[in-house]
Design an enzyme around this catalytic site. Structure first.
Site, PDB file in Angstrom:
ATOM      1  CB  CYS A 100      -0.881   0.019   1.254  1.00 49.52           C
ATOM      2  SG  CYS A 100      -1.289  -1.602   1.893  1.00 49.52           S
ATOM      3  CG  ASN A 149       3.454   0.192   2.401  1.00 53.80           C
ATOM      4  OD1 ASN A 149       3.283  -0.795   1.696  1.00 53.80           O
ATOM      5  ND2 ASN A 149       4.257   1.171   2.052  1.00 53.80           N
ATOM      6  N   GLY A 150       2.795  -3.234   3.577  1.00 53.03           N
ATOM      7  CA  GLY A 150       3.731  -4.341   3.502  1.00 53.03           C
ATOM      8  C   GLY A 150       3.036  -5.665   3.690  1.00 53.03           C
ATOM      9  CG  MET A 177      22.166 -29.657 -16.260  1.00 52.79           C
ATOM     10  SD  MET A 177      21.655 -28.418 -17.481  1.00 52.79           S
ATOM     11  CE  MET A 177      20.598 -29.372 -18.538  1.00 52.79           C
ATOM     12  CD  GLU A 214      21.484 -11.520 -13.336  1.00 50.02           C
ATOM     13  OE1 GLU A 214      21.722 -10.496 -12.684  1.00 50.02           O
ATOM     14  OE2 GLU A 214      21.190 -12.609 -12.822  1.00 50.02           O
ATOM     15  CE  LYS A 264      20.506 -20.056  -8.535  1.00 48.95           C
ATOM     16  NZ  LYS A 264      21.940 -19.794  -8.352  1.00 48.95           N
TER      17      LYS A 264
END
Length: 1606
Positions: free
Chosen positions: A104, A335-336, A582, A979, A1047
């Site tokens: 919020c 808020n959170g 993998m 990335e 992960k």
């Protein structure tokens, strides 16, 4: 929220598979299936797709007028309550918790003279409107997720109404006012009012009158209107109490009694008290910010006056309108997200019987329960705070108890405020922290204040004016303000608090508040006299068992050869958890044919989107392994006896610490054996033994024991006397003590040999065992690794954002959703009832329960067979566990794609036919006749839906990366950059190909003219490596990677040996230096933060769709709803079995869930919430064939991702050594000699995908999508997407269970109103009209960009103007690249800038802000100059004022920044090349920096330079306090002795003074010789030999300054 009954659970008859990962099923299905089935909107218009501006509703013209906005349509356009609920005596239902998540925008305004005025209310409404972008709207784009205000009671307004009604004026000192939501139906409303009145009467409280609150229904959105309550106010007179506290307490009792009285009524869920108080009142609803003041006429009335106001705008991931969940609550505006909520609620429930206080006069039982599992996390935290405050605590004290700061090793607190440390030490063993991202605003009418969570994960700025008004808000600039009247500007840092005492007019900042609270009792004396500390001691020095005995014990307790060789030996020898790669390609435990320990049926939870994971290495200061054992006493009373506990440094004990605990006279430890005897028949059965164990635990606690030791220690092993699985024993005792009100009286220790991995420790702690201890009879080499389970548990805890063991307990580290049919108490009824007899217990003919899959029983089988079956799950051993990616499969696929062999592909398909995977428990059915394949959609169309996984260049070789991209571009599909950026040479089509080779890409073969090697999807991950403006503007799609299947909840690291010169150049780093990706995106700590990053990416590249990658888990549908509302174009759901990168083995095997369940939940939740048409759904994770594609389509996916198989098709041989840089075929290596072996060509992958999509011959046609569509009688893939009615369970027998219920996957809540193709072809979502568009329309600006000229312009800016300069930078970068623009755009802004100001700047953009800015300033900037300075003649001291927010310069790759004032947390996080000067920072400055230079001319917070591997930092230390604040893991701290470094520092300060007029900088330059010795230089190893850092460096001429390379 009305919940359906518990689901059955994935069904299948029994046969070929094996039973261990049951957990995921129950986990997902149980939680998903019980989601509220919301009413779907019938018309297409109800889910219309508009130009969805950031997912939020438009800012009203009225607000713009107040802000003096001159432009039209500014940038902002762009569980049940505790009332009425019966408290069920069971552990909380996780599904209830995860069904409501959100974040919020909040703030408060307080007049220090305590003078009420209507201006305060007006200002609160204006500020609320200026944070509309932090809120969310429902599917109708009009129903707000919630908005509200809390104020003092407006007595003048009510007195006028009272006089008009003939009631006269109210007695303010004895009158309470309730704001009540009543049932919509008038008859039911009257019934509810009768209950309310009768309850008040029974309490001797007179009801004076009811008032219908005047409202304007026309401003309510359609969805919210459907559930809008009857809103009334009730006025009551309390005559038997005189003090304010007693009156408030009586009103609290009345409300609790009303809730109980109403709980059995059918309308109970529709009765809710927003507030019932003599001091405060709350006006709230499912409204947009601007609508709140128009909806409630009272708020517009001049007679409505207040001396303070708390305001709140909600962003809920769940779009179901729920008026009670709007905020503020009765005390708090939050808020959170509280990510420990499940454990918090369970502990609150467990301590209920011990909570007593004289103020309640013996009525404690009448006000129970103190929490409601079906309410939101905010509502429950509010309830806990309310209990403490009504019991006599001050609001500040209550919040310090509930939301403590990270006080351990805090230099300031330890030295200056030891009494605050004593306070926290005292309460640490009494109250578990309510932890998570949280800015909490609070008020009881006398005090108003705010506090921040321990890690500072929400923004909080405050300022004070000369007319004695204090403001706190999530953002600055929410109100027009005369800067000359502002006398103070600041921010709340991690764990900090600010409080305003309204009667006295005093403002107390952080340490003042805490010192006052901590000084109220002699906590230090109590702790010193009663809290016993056991320090760590060494393990035994030698083993006490022979090798053959060791082997026998290992077998008896379920150890496999894999466990010993891969896990235990690795942990013992290397001191860390083993790394693997993998992904996980073995079956879920429930589908496996092999025995598994009970732990394997559980999955770890992790954070994504709604709260962030924590980095346990770089930000370990907010985490702690300390644990308290002993009785937890009455939290409502204080006294020395409450501190009588033992404190340990770790939850993992060795034998000497354990013996100390056993001998502690106050703990009175009781050891309870955990064996059952199958020789005794039924009496010795597991069920009977568990019952006796619980009874013994119960008796021990009642006799005074504070420590229960559940032990499977045995001097002699007996085949007929196996040990109970320790997790089962712990859970059973834990739940039994809860249900008997005894859990707070004792701690549980598991003394066991059944626990050796980090996941197993996490499970035990999660289900109640605080301190697992291992048998001392096991060899010493095993114990050497036992420091790893402790740190490993911390890492796993950090995935979900928590910091302490107390929070992890029963919060469910794992998501078990099934257990023994006969012992539902073991994991609580909520957990147990989802699954019966699920594989790890089966019947024997004699009626005795026999654990054929229990570790203890398996230990007595033939040792060779046990170890053989357990052989390396990482390898494919004959007779071992099934592996989807096995050498035979790889060979078959290589043969098929390289030789274009249909027969080889047919054999490959047959090889996959009997996979033990979830989707293969289903098969297709159809009521249509088959059609000729020729009528089916062509393969060329189907393959456009295919994508490859986000495999980074660096993790895999350049050859692999480019071959995959070329293949996908030939097909019209999409490859993913992963990335790490991308070489610009790949963005142009090849025109120089001869015989398959190109000089442009000489390392590849099989090329064609017209090929392009660009990745259509370019990834933005947490490290931001390679993310530059040019990279972003050259993308077709931009993917935000929140988590990855291998992960989830963790960051990444590219080993230094993989960082070649080429990789380093693309990532703006240095060769050979490891590159760290943080676990969270540091600009995504909540759902509105994610919406902001989506906004940023749409800003710089308005033509690129933005996708968000999530990992399947329970509650993923709720998260996805929030993502859709945040304006994402694509949502990707990844399964747990995906992932190609290196990961800890426990993460690969025990985190995430099957994509089948995650996709189903996401698709259905989005449909239920009317959001499905807004987003493309993509899924990946272990895709291998056309069958997988068809299954995913039927479950709702539009696009399909292939990761591992794409690598295999291009040459991967599954050596599974990717992370070592030694890939034998060059697929995942940066070594030149290995890359030369790369065998793949783009055509191989093209062939594979065509095989998947195409029908080639009738003999094998059913293996391809087209063939399956033809067999089903459908012409297009569109026709089967979301059609779960085309699926049915296969007639398959499973080895471990006959009770898998697949009904959830097979269920349907309807179909989208648009076809999949129409959804995929929609226009990119827009940010709406933005300031950048106006700037770009300026003829002089346009001319300067087009013709590289110089231009000077000035514009006004407001906080609703977000990501300003981002679109301008995108236009420049698209035309000129990151460095090619020769013109100058000199633009000055005046005012308060919104989030992400000056993001993605390019060289030639010189931006000046006269005013202040919010979070994310300079995000991703690649060049140019940014100056932020206050206006001339401010009323505050600039160098002491916070002028920019958190996470500035995140991922910057160039440019210079000068800030006259302080910055918030994480300044220059992941900075690669930018140079910056700032006059003070918060915690975590220079975190993860890889290059550049940062100068701090003032104080820095804690944890400076954590993870800093490159660049330099210069920090002024005038009071000698910096050294303890520096994270010394990597950097060296030294004075600035190198002449080149001195010159670099001085030249940057000179530039800073010139550009900002800094008085602090001028004073330093004036007295340079005095200040230079006060600077510290922070130097990572990669910079030690540079001229700036090394005084002995002779290679540079004097005076020459080199830029720090990234």
């Amino acid at each position: 929220m009305a919940l359906q009954s518990a689901p059955k659970l994935l069904y299948t008859p029994s046969s070929v598979f094996s039973a261990n990962d049951r957990l995921v099923f129950a986990d997902f299905v149980g939680l998903s299936n019980r989601r509220l089935r919301r009413r779907r909107l019938s018309s297409a218009a109800s889910r219309r797709l508009s130009s969805y501006a950031g997912g939020n509703c438009a800012v009203s013209p009225a607000i713009k007028a107040v802000l003096h906005l001159q432009r039209v349509n500014c940038a902002a356009a762009s569980r049940k309550s505790s009332s009425g609920q019966v408290f069920e005596q069971q552990v909380v239902n996780l599904e209830d918790i995860i069904a409501e998540r959100g974040a919020c925008g909040v703030g408060f305004i307080a007049n220090l003279e305590n003078k009420g005025s209507h201006q305060i209310v007006e200002d609160a409404l204006i500020a609320l409107g200026c944070m509309e972008h932090r809120g969310g709207c429902g599917a109708d784009n009009d129903s707000g997720d919630g908005a509200g205000v809390m104020t003092a009671i407006p007595w003048d307004l009510f007195d006028q109404w009272g006089r008009e009604e003939g009631l006269g004026s109210f007695d303010k000192s004895h009158t309470g006012v309730g704001m009540v939501f009543l049932p919509r139906d008038e008859t039911l409303a009257q019934e509810a009012k009768r209950v309310v009145v009768n309850t008040f009467a029974q309490e001797g409280v007179d009801v004076i009158a009811w008032r219908s609150v005047p409202i304007n229904v026309s401003v309510v959105g359609r969805n919210a209107k459907e559930t809008m309550p009857n809103i009334q106010q009730v006025f009551v007179r309390i005559v038997k109490e005189e003090s304010i506290d007693d009156i408030e307490r009586e009103l609290y009792i009345c409300r609790k009694l009303i809730e109980k009285a109403a709980s059995s009524e059918p309308w109970a869920s529709e009765l809710y008290f927003c507030s019932l108080s003599n001091q405060t009142i709350v006006y709230k609803g499912m409204l947009r910010s601007e609508a709140l003041g128009m909806f409630y006429a009272d708020l517009q009335n001049e007679l409505y006056t207040s001396s303070f106001a708390i305001y709140h705008r909600r962003y809920s991931t769940n779009t179901s309108p729920r008026w009670p969940l709007a905020q503020p609550m009765r005390f708090l505006g939050h808020n959170g997200e509280i990510n420990t909520i499940q454990g918090n609620l369970n502990w609150m429930r467990s301590r209920e019987t011990s909570l007593k206080s004289p103020v309640w006069r013996g009525r404690e039982s009448e006000i129970r329960p103190f929490g409601n599992p079906r309410a939101s996390d905010s509502a429950n935290l509010d309830s806990a705070a309310e209990l403490l405050i009504r019991s006599g605590r001050t609001p500040e004290e209550a919040l310090m108890i509930l939301v403590p700061e990270a006080y351990k090793n805090h230099p300031t607190l330890m030295i200056k405020y030891p009494e605050v440390v004593d306070f926290y030490d005292y309460y640490k063993g009494q109250m578990e922290a309510w932890d998570g991202p949280a800015l909490l605003l609070f008020s009881d009418g006398k005090t108003v204040g705010a506090c921040l969570d321990r890690n500072g994960l929400r923004p909080a700025r405050y300022w004070r004016t000369s007319d004695n008004v204090v403001y706190v808000a999530s953002e600055v600039g929410v109100l027009p303000m005369d800067e000359s009247k502002i006398t103070l500007k600041g921010r709340l840092g991690p764990g900090m608090m600010i409080s305003v005492d309204l009667p006295s007019g005093q403002v107390y900042e952080n340490t003042e508040v805490k010192k006052r609270v901590a000084s109220s009792n002699p906590y230090g004396d109590w702790v010193k006299e009663n809290l016993r500390s056991l320090k760590p001691v060494n393990f035994l020095s030698s083993a006490v068992m022979e090798s053959d005995a060791i082997l026998r014990y290992q077998q008896a307790f379920g150890y496999s050869s894999e466990d010993v060789q891969m896990v235990i030996e690795s942990m013992a020898s290397q001191g860390k958890e083993p790394t693997f790669c993998m992904g996980d390609d073995i079956p879920l435990a429930v589908l496996s044919q092999k025995p598994h320990m009970l732990y394997d049926y559980f999955k770890q939870r992790f954070a994504q989107v709604t709260n962030p994971p924590i980095d346990p290495l770089r930000e370990g200061l907010v985490m702690s392994l300390e644990v308290n054992i002993g009785k937890r006493r009455n939290i409502l009373e204080v006294g020395p006896e409450n501190a009588s506990q033992v404190i340990l440094s770790s939850p993992v004990l060795n034998e000497r610490v354990f013996e100390s605990l056993l001998s502690d006279p106050l703990l009175k430890a009781q050891v309870l054996p955990t064996f059952f005897d199958i020789r005794k028949g039924i009496e010795g059965s597991l069920e009977k033994t568990l019952n006796r164990l619980c009874e013994a635990a119960d008796e021990a606690v009642r006799n005074g024991s504070q420590l229960l030791v559940l032990s499977d220690r045995s001097d002699e092993l007996e085949p007929t006397r196996p040990a109970i699985p320790i997790l089962l024993a712990v859970g059973a005792v834990h739940q039994h003590l809860i249900q008997n009100g005894l859990r707070m009286s004792a701690s549980i220790v598991a003394e066991t040999a059944q626990c050796f991995s980090t996941h197993q420790f996490a499970c035990l702690i999660g289900y109640g065992a605080r301190f697992p201890a291992s048998l001392k009879d096991l060899p010493r080499w095993i114990f050497h690794g036992f420091r790893i389970p402790a740190s490993g548990w911390q890492r796993q805890r950090s995935k979900s954002g928590g910091g302490r063991p107390e929070e992890g307990e029963w919060w469910s580290v794992v998501l078990a959703r099934e257990t023994l049919s006969f012992w539902v108490k073991a994991f609580s009824e909520d957990t147990a009832k989802r699954l019966e007899n699920f594989g790890f217990i089966q019947f024997r003919p004699g009626g005795v329960y026999l654990g054929i899959s229990l570790c203890s029983y398996d230990g007595f089988r033939d040792p060779i067979s046990v170890w053989y079956e357990g052989m390396l799950a990482a390898s494919c051993v004959l007779g071992g566990e099934y592996h989807s990616n096995n050498p035979e499969m790889s060979k078959l696929l290589h043969k098929a794609v390289r030789n274009k062999s249909e027969s080889a592909y047919a054999v490959y398909q047959q090889h996959l036919a009997n996979r033990p995977v979830l989707r293969d428990l289903l098969e297709f059915k159809s009521d249509r006749a088959p059609i000729p394949v020729g009528k089916v959609e062509p393969a060329s169309s189907i393959v456009q839906r295919f994508c490859t996984g986000g495999m980074s260049l660096g993790a895999i070789s350049r050859e692999t990366h480019e071959a995959i991209a070329i293949a996908m571009n030939r097909l019209g599909g999409k490859s993913n950059s992963g990335e790490g950026g991308e070489d610009p040479i790949r963005w142009r089509p090849l025109t120089d190909v001869v015989d398959g080779y190109s000089p442009t890409l000489p390392h590849l073969k099989g090329l064609q003219n017209g090929d392009t090697a660009t990745s259509a999807i370019k990834q933005v991950a947490s490290g931001r490596f390679g993310v530059t403006p040019t990279f972003l503007v050259n993308a077709d799609q931009l993917e935000i990677k929140i988590a990855q299947g291998a992960k989830p909840g963790e960051g990444g690291q590219l080993p230094g040996k993989k960082v070649s010169a080429y990789i380093a150049r693309l990532r703006n780093s240095k060769p050979g230096v490891p590159l760290i990706s943080p676990p969270p995106h540091h600009d995504i700590y909540s759902i509105e933060d994610l919406a902001q990053l989506i906004y940023d990416l749409h800003q710089i590249n308005p033509k690129a769709k933005v996708s968000v990658k999530l990992v399947a888990e329970a509650g993923i549908g709720t998260v996805a709803s929030g993502v859709a509302k945040g304006n994402a174009d694509v949502i990707q759901i990844s399964g747990h079995d995906g992932g190609t990168g290196a990961s800890p083995i426990s993460s690969i095997k025990h985190a995430g869930g099957p994509w089948e369940l995650g996709l189903t939940e996401t698709h259905q939740t989005l449909i239920e919430n009317g959001l499905r048409e807004r987003v493309i759904l993509r899924v990946d994770g272990g895709f291998r064939s056309g069958v997988d594609v068809m299954m995913a389509a039927a479950m709702g996916a539009d696009e399909y991702g292939f990761g591992s198989l794409a690598m295999i098709a291009t040459g991967c041989v599954m050596a599974r050594i990717c992370h070592t840089n030694n890939c034998p075929v060059g697929v995942a290596s940066q070594r030149e000699e290995l890359r030369a072996r790369f065998p793949g060509v783009p055509g191989d992958l093209v062939n594979y995908f065509l095989y998947v999509a195409e029908e080639v011959s009738s003999a094998v046609m059913l293996g391809w999508v087209r063939g399956m569509l033809a067999q089903l009688g459908y012409e297009k893939l569109d026709d089967v997407i979301g059609r779960t009615d085309l699926l049915k369970p296969r007639d398959i027998s499973l080895m471990k269970t006959q009770h898998l219920d697949l009904s959830y996957i097979l269920s349907s809540v309807g179909l989208p109103t648009m076809s999949s193709t129409a959804i995929r072809n929609q226009e990119v979502h827009t940010n709406g009209p933005v300031l950048d568009d106006q700037i770009l329309l300026d003829p002089e600006i346009a001319d300067a960009i087009e013709n590289e000229k110089i231009v000077n312009k000035t514009f006004k800016i407001y906080n609703v103007d977000r990501a300003v300069c981002g679109r301008i930078a995108g236009v420049v970068a698209k035309k000129y690249g990151d460095t090619g623009f020769a013109g100058q755009l000199n633009i000055t802004f005046t005012g308060s800038a919104g989030q992400s100001f000056a993001c993605f700047l390019t060289p030639g953009m010189n931006i000046r802000l006269v005013g202040e800015a919010n979070d994310y300033v300079g995000k991703g900037m690649a060049g140019g100059e940014l100056v932020v300075a206050p206006p001339e003649n401010p009323g505050f001291c600039p160098e002491d004022a916070t002028i920019v927010g958190n996470t500035c310069l995140y991922g910057a790759t160039g440019g210079q920044v000068f800030v006259r004032g302080k910055a918030g947390e994480r300044f220059a996080v992941r900075n690669s090349l930018a140079q910056a000067v700032v006059e003070g920072t918060g915690d975590h400055c220079c975190e993860y920096m890889t290059g550049g230079c940062v100068v701090v001319l003032g104080k820095a917070g804690r944890n400076v330079a954590a993870g800093m591997t490159g660049g330099l930092a210069y920090i002024l230390d005038e009071d000698d306090t910096l050294i303890p604040k520096v994270n010394k893991e990597i950097v060296k701290i030294q004075r600035v002795t190198a002449p080149v470094g001195q010159m670099q520092l001085k030249s940057l300060i000179e530039a800073h003074v010139e550009k900002t007029g800094s008085s602090k900088g001028a004073a330093i330059l004036k007295d340079w010789d005095k200040y230079l010795p006060l600077f510290w230089q922070l130097v990572p190893p990669s910079e030690e030999d540079t001229p700036e850092a090394s005084a002995a460096y002779e290679g540079e001429a004097a005076g020459q300054v080199t830029l720090q390379s990234a």
